[in-house]
Scaffold this motif. Structure first.
Motif, mmCIF file in Angstrom:
data_model
loop_
_atom_site.group_PDB
_atom_site.id
_atom_site.type_symbol
_atom_site.label_atom_id
_atom_site.label_comp_id
_atom_site.label_asym_id
_atom_site.label_seq_id
_atom_site.Cartn_x
_atom_site.Cartn_y
_atom_site.Cartn_z
ATOM 1 N N PRO A 93 9.123 30.333 -41.020
ATOM 2 C CA PRO A 93 9.317 29.741 -39.694
ATOM 3 C C PRO A 93 10.160 30.650 -38.813
ATOM 4 O O PRO A 93 10.764 31.625 -39.277
ATOM 5 C CB PRO A 93 10.046 28.434 -39.998
ATOM 6 C CG PRO A 93 10.750 28.688 -41.288
ATOM 7 C CD PRO A 93 9.917 29.671 -42.056
ATOM 8 N N GLY A 94 10.196 30.349 -37.533
ATOM 9 C CA GLY A 94 10.973 31.140 -36.590
ATOM 10 C C GLY A 94 11.951 30.276 -35.814
ATOM 11 O O GLY A 94 12.120 29.088 -36.100
ATOM 12 N N PRO A 95 12.595 30.866 -34.816
ATOM 13 C CA PRO A 95 13.517 30.090 -33.974
ATOM 14 C C PRO A 95 12.757 29.127 -33.072
ATOM 15 O O PRO A 95 11.561 29.293 -32.828
ATOM 16 C CB PRO A 95 14.228 31.174 -33.151
ATOM 17 C CG PRO A 95 13.267 32.309 -33.117
ATOM 18 C CD PRO A 95 12.505 32.271 -34.415
ATOM 19 N N VAL A 96 13.460 28.106 -32.597
ATOM 20 C CA VAL A 96 12.887 27.119 -31.673
ATOM 21 C C VAL A 96 13.760 27.091 -30.426
ATOM 22 O O VAL A 96 14.987 26.959 -30.513
ATOM 23 C CB VAL A 96 12.826 25.725 -32.331
ATOM 24 C CG1 VAL A 96 12.371 24.686 -31.325
ATOM 25 C CG2 VAL A 96 11.888 25.743 -33.540
ATOM 26 N N VAL A 97 13.139 27.207 -29.267
ATOM 27 C CA VAL A 97 13.876 27.275 -28.002
ATOM 28 C C VAL A 97 13.544 26.047 -27.149
ATOM 29 O O VAL A 97 12.380 25.669 -27.002
ATOM 30 C CB VAL A 97 13.516 28.565 -27.238
ATOM 31 C CG1 VAL A 97 14.229 28.609 -25.887
ATOM 32 C CG2 VAL A 97 13.888 29.798 -28.078
ATOM 33 N N HIS A 98 14.592 25.408 -26.608
ATOM 34 C CA HIS A 98 14.354 24.249 -25.744
ATOM 35 C C HIS A 98 15.376 24.200 -24.609
ATOM 36 O O HIS A 98 16.470 24.776 -24.709
ATOM 37 C CB HIS A 98 14.385 22.947 -26.552
ATOM 38 C CG HIS A 98 15.754 22.550 -27.039
ATOM 39 N ND1 HIS A 98 16.317 23.069 -28.182
ATOM 40 C CD2 HIS A 98 16.659 21.655 -26.543
ATOM 41 C CE1 HIS A 98 17.515 22.534 -28.371
ATOM 42 N NE2 HIS A 98 17.744 21.670 -27.392
ATOM 43 N N HIS A 99 15.006 23.519 -23.545
ATOM 44 C CA HIS A 99 15.889 23.320 -22.401
ATOM 45 C C HIS A 99 16.881 22.213 -22.744
ATOM 46 O O HIS A 99 16.478 21.071 -23.002
ATOM 47 C CB HIS A 99 15.066 22.948 -21.165
ATOM 48 C CG HIS A 99 15.877 22.815 -19.920
ATOM 49 N ND1 HIS A 99 15.484 22.049 -18.837
ATOM 50 C CD2 HIS A 99 17.073 23.353 -19.578
ATOM 51 C CE1 HIS A 99 16.393 22.122 -17.885
ATOM 52 N NE2 HIS A 99 17.374 22.908 -18.301
ATOM 53 N N ALA A 100 18.168 22.530 -22.765
ATOM 54 C CA ALA A 100 19.202 21.564 -23.157
ATOM 55 C C ALA A 100 19.889 21.039 -21.898
ATOM 56 O O ALA A 100 21.071 21.331 -21.637
ATOM 57 C CB ALA A 100 20.198 22.221 -24.103
ATOM 58 N N ALA A 101 19.166 20.232 -21.125
ATOM 59 C CA ALA A 101 19.675 19.776 -19.826
ATOM 60 C C ALA A 101 20.913 18.901 -19.972
ATOM 61 O O ALA A 101 21.902 19.065 -19.235
ATOM 62 C CB ALA A 101 18.574 19.032 -19.073
ATOM 63 N N ARG A 102 20.887 17.958 -20.917
ATOM 64 C CA ARG A 102 22.031 17.048 -21.072
ATOM 65 C C ARG A 102 23.269 17.792 -21.558
ATOM 66 O O ARG A 102 24.384 17.554 -21.085
ATOM 67 C CB ARG A 102 21.676 15.921 -22.035
ATOM 68 C CG ARG A 102 20.657 14.925 -21.481
ATOM 69 C CD ARG A 102 20.311 13.853 -22.492
ATOM 70 N NE ARG A 102 21.494 13.093 -22.874
ATOM 71 C CZ ARG A 102 21.826 12.782 -24.128
ATOM 72 N NH1 ARG A 102 21.073 13.201 -25.139
ATOM 73 N NH2 ARG A 102 22.911 12.069 -24.373
ATOM 74 N N LEU A 103 23.088 18.695 -22.517
ATOM 75 C CA LEU A 103 24.221 19.491 -23.000
ATOM 76 C C LEU A 103 24.759 20.369 -21.881
ATOM 77 O O LEU A 103 25.983 20.497 -21.699
ATOM 78 C CB LEU A 103 23.798 20.336 -24.199
ATOM 79 C CG LEU A 103 24.895 21.181 -24.839
ATOM 80 C CD1 LEU A 103 25.984 20.301 -25.454
ATOM 81 C CD2 LEU A 103 24.302 22.112 -25.908
#
Length: 432
Positions: A74-84
């Protein structure tokens, strides 16, 4: 797969000081010419940046120094962390999560981004490799132990005793993986010193750490994955560092991706007081202070020999990117770990807590703009979640060595390893 065929090399290895080009043998760590200490780096045949694989580490194989791939990695997962981001004062915060988080599709087997480097280093090796010798504070050893077990690659891992708590796996390790535990007061730096001597034994070879282009380019897939998610490069890249290898790898990856005239992401490397040699070296432009190794929360960051002055190393990439080294304490890191779990719903490692805490302070102090496009590398997470989901088996050491002290210790360890390796070889031959 596009750009990569078993047994072929689609890249050259180049010295960052003299420019000498090498055809890689999968083990090369240093330039053979006499000059200043300098990293080698990779130059790729630009036949694309992705394979047909839709997910996982090796979809980036055209920009990895490998002759074989492991499709299950598997690889890294990237997401928009708007609440953080809102909680720490950022409008455009993105997170690269490296760990175990099923709801996000994150399945790194040993819960840190060290899995990325382990699989890439193994994919770079020649067909009949020597025993790779790897010192570790815990996370790197776990990553190499499991990847090497899955693919029967001989490895010898040297760790201080506290690292064993990180060595838990879904199944027993393969006999080709040997763990040498330094008991007593031994530290990560002691493991490095012992591994240096063990690497000189017949049939053994130093994995190389930051000098290994496989490590840096494997860790650089965090930047490759982020560029896909963001549609381009971030303005700032934030990561906790011990040696700085991951940040250097992401900087090198950004170089390969950027278009003419684009700015490189500003590197913000984060350390954990009171052990902050890179922070001290960057602030003073002098040699790194050895600091104290037992007090920081994030033991994985306690590298006493970071590549600060080597060409292509930490000082160079910080200067080129207009970056900085930040520092935070244990209390702030613990608070940041709790914040991430509260907002995002998953536990994170102490090193990742250091990075989040340092970023939050930099935003508060005005060193990071509210509207800046920021990529935060969560270098490890989901360990508690994985322990709830999976039955894990503690690893059994191959050899435990009482640590006799820094003067005699490394040589004593190497002698014991040589003695036990000879006995193991003799027993194998007799069995045949």
């Amino acid at each position: 797969m596009s750009g990569v065929r078993p047994g072929t090399r689609h890249y050259a290895v180049v010295c960052s000081s003299c420019g000498t080009r090498y055809e890689d043998d999968g083990l090369l760590l240093d330039c053979s010419r006499r000059h200043e200490p300098a990293f080698l780096h990779t130059e790729y045949d630009r036949t694309g940046t992705h394979t047909r694989e839709s997910t996982g580490l090796f979809r980036h194989a055209p920009l990895l120094p490998v002759v074989r791939t492991f499709p299950e990695a598997p690889g890294p997962v990237v997401h928009h962390a708007a609440r953080l981001g809102h909680r720490i004062g950022l409008d455009r915060l993105w997170v690269a999560f490296n760990g175990y988080w099923p709801e996000r599709g994150a399945y790194l087997p040993t819960c840190t981004f060290k899995d990325l480097e382990a699989y890439t280093v193994l994919g770079r090796l020649p067909a009949d490799p020597p025993v790779l010798v790897i010192p570790s504070a815990g996370n790197t050893a776990a990553a190499f132990a499991w990847a090497a077990t899955c693919h029967q690659v001989p490895c010898l891992l040297v760790v201080p005793a506290p690292a064993l708590e990180r060595m838990r796996f879904p199944a027993p390790l393969d006999p080709c993986v040997r763990i040498v535990v330094l008991d007593g007061t031994a530290t990560y730096s002691d493991a490095i010193a012992a591994a240096d001597l063990i690497s000189a034994l017949p049939g053994h070879h130093a994995e190389g750490g930051a000098r290994n282009v496989g490590r840096r380019d494997g860790l650089g897939t965090v930047m490759l994955e982020a560029a896909d998610a963001l549609g381009g490069l971030p303005e700032a890249y934030v990561q906790a560092v011990g040696s700085g290898t991951g940040a250097i790898g992401c900087h090198e990856a950004a170089h390969r991706l950027r278009s003419a005239g684009d700015a490189l992401p500003r590197l913000l490397m984060c350390q954990n007081a009171p052990f902050a040699p890179l922070y001290q070296a960057w602030r003073s432009a002098g040699p790194a202070d050895t600091g104290l190794e037992h007090e920081p929360l994030a033991r994985e960051l306690t590298n006493r020999r970071p590549p600060f002055t080597v060409r292509g190393g930490v000082r160079g990439v910080l200067t080129e990117s207009g970056g900085d080294v930040l520092c935070t304490d244990n209390v702030a890191a613990l608070d940041a770990m709790a914040l991430f779990e509260e907002v995002e719903g998953i536990d994170i490692e102490p090193g990742a807590g250091v990075a989040l805490a340092a970023l939050a302070q930099a935003v508060h102090d005005g060193r990071v703009r509210r509207d800046e496009l920021v990529l935060l590398n969560i270098t490890g997470g989901g360990r508690a979640r994985q322990a709830r989901d999976l039955a894990l088996i503690p690893a059994e050491p191959w050899l435990r060595v009482p640590w006799p002290g820094r003067e005699a210790g490394p040589r004593a360890v190497a002698e014991l390893v040589a003695e036990h390796s000879t006995g193991l070889t003799a027993a194998t031959e007799a069995a045949r």
